[in-house]
Design a protein around this motif. Structure first.
Motif, PDB file in Angstrom:
ATOM      1  N   MET A  84       0.832  -1.195   0.000  1.00 34.63           N
ATOM      2  CA  MET A  84       0.000   0.000   0.000  1.00 34.63           C
ATOM      3  C   MET A  84       0.877   1.260   0.000  1.00 34.63           C
ATOM      4  O   MET A  84       0.596   2.236  -0.739  1.00 34.63           O
ATOM      5  N   GLU A  85       1.946   1.240   0.762  1.00 35.65           N
ATOM      6  CA  GLU A  85       2.821   2.424   0.835  1.00 35.65           C
ATOM      7  C   GLU A  85       3.503   2.680  -0.499  1.00 35.65           C
ATOM      8  O   GLU A  85       3.602   3.831  -0.967  1.00 35.65           O
TER       9      GLU A  85
ATOM     10  N   LYS B 193       0.935   3.888  -3.022  1.00 31.85           N
ATOM     11  CA  LYS B 193       0.526   5.237  -2.679  1.00 31.85           C
ATOM     12  C   LYS B 193       1.542   6.262  -3.193  1.00 31.85           C
ATOM     13  O   LYS B 193       1.175   7.330  -3.723  1.00 31.85           O
TER      14      LYS B 193
ATOM     15  N   TYR C 249       0.669   8.996  -5.944  1.00 32.04           N
ATOM     16  CA  TYR C 249       0.752  10.375  -5.455  1.00 32.04           C
ATOM     17  C   TYR C 249       1.593  11.259  -6.396  1.00 32.04           C
ATOM     18  O   TYR C 249       1.268  12.440  -6.591  1.00 32.04           O
TER      19      TYR C 249
ATOM     20  N   TYR D 212      -4.258  -4.286  -7.470  1.00 28.60           N
ATOM     21  CA  TYR D 212      -4.276  -2.844  -7.213  1.00 28.60           C
ATOM     22  C   TYR D 212      -5.430  -2.256  -8.014  1.00 28.60           C
ATOM     23  O   TYR D 212      -5.704  -2.665  -9.160  1.00 28.60           O
TER      24      TYR D 212
ATOM     25  N   VAL E   1      -7.475   1.762  -8.699  1.00 25.83           N
ATOM     26  CA  VAL E   1      -7.564   3.201  -8.444  1.00 25.83           C
ATOM     27  C   VAL E   1      -8.894   3.675  -9.037  1.00 25.83           C
ATOM     28  O   VAL E   1      -9.231   3.331 -10.177  1.00 25.83           O
TER      29      VAL E   1
ATOM     30  N   SER F 229      -7.714   0.369   1.919  1.00 25.96           N
ATOM     31  CA  SER F 229      -7.993   1.534   1.049  1.00 25.96           C
ATOM     32  C   SER F 229      -7.417   2.785   1.667  1.00 25.96           C
ATOM     33  O   SER F 229      -7.348   2.909   2.907  1.00 25.96           O
ATOM     34  N   VAL F 230      -7.030   3.721   0.775  1.00 28.81           N
ATOM     35  CA  VAL F 230      -6.508   4.994   1.229  1.00 28.81           C
ATOM     36  C   VAL F 230      -6.899   6.071   0.200  1.00 28.81           C
ATOM     37  O   VAL F 230      -6.913   5.810  -1.007  1.00 28.81           O
TER      38      VAL F 230
ATOM     39  N   ILE G  78      -6.175   9.519  -1.715  1.00 23.44           N
ATOM     40  CA  ILE G  78      -5.020  10.357  -2.091  1.00 23.44           C
ATOM     41  C   ILE G  78      -5.573  11.677  -2.640  1.00 23.44           C
ATOM     42  O   ILE G  78      -6.368  11.686  -3.593  1.00 23.44           O
TER      43      ILE G  78
ATOM     44  N   GLN H 224      -9.071   7.184  -5.014  1.00 24.63           N
ATOM     45  CA  GLN H 224      -9.173   6.196  -3.933  1.00 24.63           C
ATOM     46  C   GLN H 224      -8.369   4.967  -4.344  1.00 24.63           C
ATOM     47  O   GLN H 224      -8.661   4.332  -5.342  1.00 24.63           O
ATOM     48  N   LEU H 225      -7.323   4.686  -3.570  1.00 22.53           N
ATOM     49  CA  LEU H 225      -6.424   3.566  -3.876  1.00 22.53           C
ATOM     50  C   LEU H 225      -6.817   2.362  -3.007  1.00 22.53           C
ATOM     51  O   LEU H 225      -6.974   2.479  -1.791  1.00 22.53           O
TER      52      LEU H 225
END
Length: 483
Positions: A48-49, A52, A56, A83, A85, A126-127, A129, A139-140
């Motif tokens: 995830m990092e 991201k 980003y 993955y 997006v 989920s994260v 951005i 939304q990732l």
């Protein structure tokens, strides 16, 4: 057929081992699954990092195309990681969002999703951005498959089950072998016990080097053999003594009858022969009645018809009854002491009569027989003492045995068949008492006791006492009390 102890113990040990292995395996299985889930979440965090960071920095359409290529390169072909997006601008979309039934969730946005197609469960995160440059806010979502964890847990479970089964089998075989070794002393005891027979009554279990658990059992069994051997020996001796005692009057009867039949006899001669035979029949009847009485007493019967009386009064009645034998022997009797107890008066009188007749037979002219009554705890002791020659200490323990005579060749053996003191012992035991004999300083003392406890005496069971035994008060029997 019942299973052997070794097999039963081996099976129990195996079941215990299987239970322990199952509990330990379940604990390990739970710990491993928890750790794998934890590692899967950590791996998801790392992916995830990275994703991201890639998304980003994709602030232009050109960089977004490069970001899509990088995300495609990061996606493995086996589909264990996915993955996606999503944004309001279709040009900034990538992949398919994982959806389905949520089976579990954890803090931090982690959810376990079961896809609708029935594939392996996915762990999703989920994260959001924020927008940057030409890129709108997106939304990732990163998803990792549980399939590797499931394969690992299945392999671990199968290995654990196989090892538990093999371990339980090993415990079964080893415990069976160890148990057979441990039960070797028991097999030896069984072998020793099988060798005991009527022809080898002295055989005993070998208690050397026995385990503590078997030592007490072996000693108890040896004690039982000792008691059975003693009872068997007494039975043999009793049968031999009975045959010997009955053989004498039967031989006399046959001899006198044969003599009477050798030639014609006068009426007076026949009357004399019949009178002599009648005496022998009376002797045989006395022996048989005494034997029946002792046999019933051996069954543990207790005296019935108990009444609370003064024992001194009962002794005085017996002395009055034996006045003629005392006068003929020129022996004097003195009674002292008193106590009350619950007794069967007929049986009590019988015991006193036997002891007094025994004293008369061993007294010299002018001697005095002393009867003493004393209370000793919950027992009342009645002792008859008379002057006489010292009794051999080796015979003291046998004087109350059946058919035992300290003087084998005494002249009055026909009048006394050796059951008188045995009857005294039986009567004492029927009253929950004991017997004793002492020979000190020229005085021989024979004694018996009765229970003075009212509760115990009232709880006694009735014996089947022959009428002939209870007829001790008949004066005609005073001169022929069986000893």
């Amino acid at each position: 057929m019942n299973p052997s102890i070794a097999r039963r113990l081996a099976m129990m040990f195996a079941l215990v081992a299987l239970s322990v292995f199952t509990l330990v395996g379940s604990g390990l299985f739970f710990v491993l699954r928890t750790q794998l889930d934890h590692h899967l979440r950590e791996s998801l965090d790392d992916r995830m990092e990275i994703a991201k960071i890639i998304v980003y920095h994709s602030v232009t359409p050109e960089k977004w195309r490069m970001a899509r290529e990088k995300l495609t390169d990061m996606t493995p072909r086996d589909g264990t990681t996915a993955y996606s997006v999503w944004s309001t601008d279709p040009s900034f979309h990538y992949g398919q969002t994982v959806q389905g039934r949520i089976k579990d969730s954890w803090p931090g946005g982690y959810t376990r999703v079961q896809p609708p197609g029935g594939g392996p469960d996915m762990l999703t995160g989920s994260v959001a951005i924020p927008a940057s440059g030409a890129r709108p806010p997106v939304q990732l979502q990163v998803a990792a498959s549980y399939q590797p964890n499931v394969r690992t847990m299945r392999a671990f479970g199968a290995a654990l089950a196989a090892l538990s089964a093999l371990g339980s089998l090993a415990v079964l075989l080893l415990s069976y072998s160890v148990t057979r070794i441990g039960l070797a002393p028991l097999r030896r005891l069984t072998k020793d016990a099988s060798e005991v027979s009527p022809n080898n009554r002295s055989q005993r279990l070998n208690t050397a080097s026995l385990p503590l658990e078997l030592n007490d059992l072996a000693h108890s069994f040896n004690g039982a053999l000792e008691r059975l051997d003693g009872a068997y020996g007494r039975l043999e001796s009793f049968n031999a003594d009975v045959a010997h005692e009955l053989r004498t009057p039967v031989t006399i009867l046959i001899g006198q009858t044969e003599v009477a039949l050798t030639r014609n006899r006068s009426v007076d001669d026949l009357r004399h022969t019949l009178q002599s035979n009648l005496e022998e029949f009376e002797r045989m009847r006395t022996i048989i009645n005494d034997m029946l009485f002792l046999a019933r007493a051996d069954q543990g019967e207790r005296a019935t018809g108990l009444v609370e009386v003064s024992l001194a009064t009962e002794v005085a009645r017996t002395l009055d009854f034996l006045e003629i034998p005392f006068d003929e022997a020129r022996v004097r009797a003195v009674s002292r002491g008193d106590a009350t107890a619950l007794v069967n008066r007929s049986l009590f009188g019988r015991a006193c009569t036997n002891l007094l007749m025994n004293a008369i037979q061993h007294c010299a002219h002018g001697d005095t027989v002393m009867v003493s009554i004393s209370r000793e705890g919950e027992q009342v002791r009645i002792a008859v003492a008379n002057p006489g020659e010292a009794i051999d200490p080796s015979t003291l323990d046998h004087l109350f045995d059946r058919f035992y005579r300290a003087e084998v060749s005494r002249t009055n053996s026909r009048e006394n068949h050796g059951l008188g003191l045995a009857i005294v012992k039986a009567i004492a035991e029927m009253h929950r008492g004991t017997v004793s004999v002492e020979s000190e300083n020229g005085i021989n003392t024979f004694a018996f006791s009765v229970d003075a406890s009212r509760v115990d005496a009232l709880g006694a069971r009735p014996p089947a006492v022959p009428a002939e035994i209870n007829s001790a008060a008949e004066p005609s029997q005073a001169r022929r009390v069986a000893m």
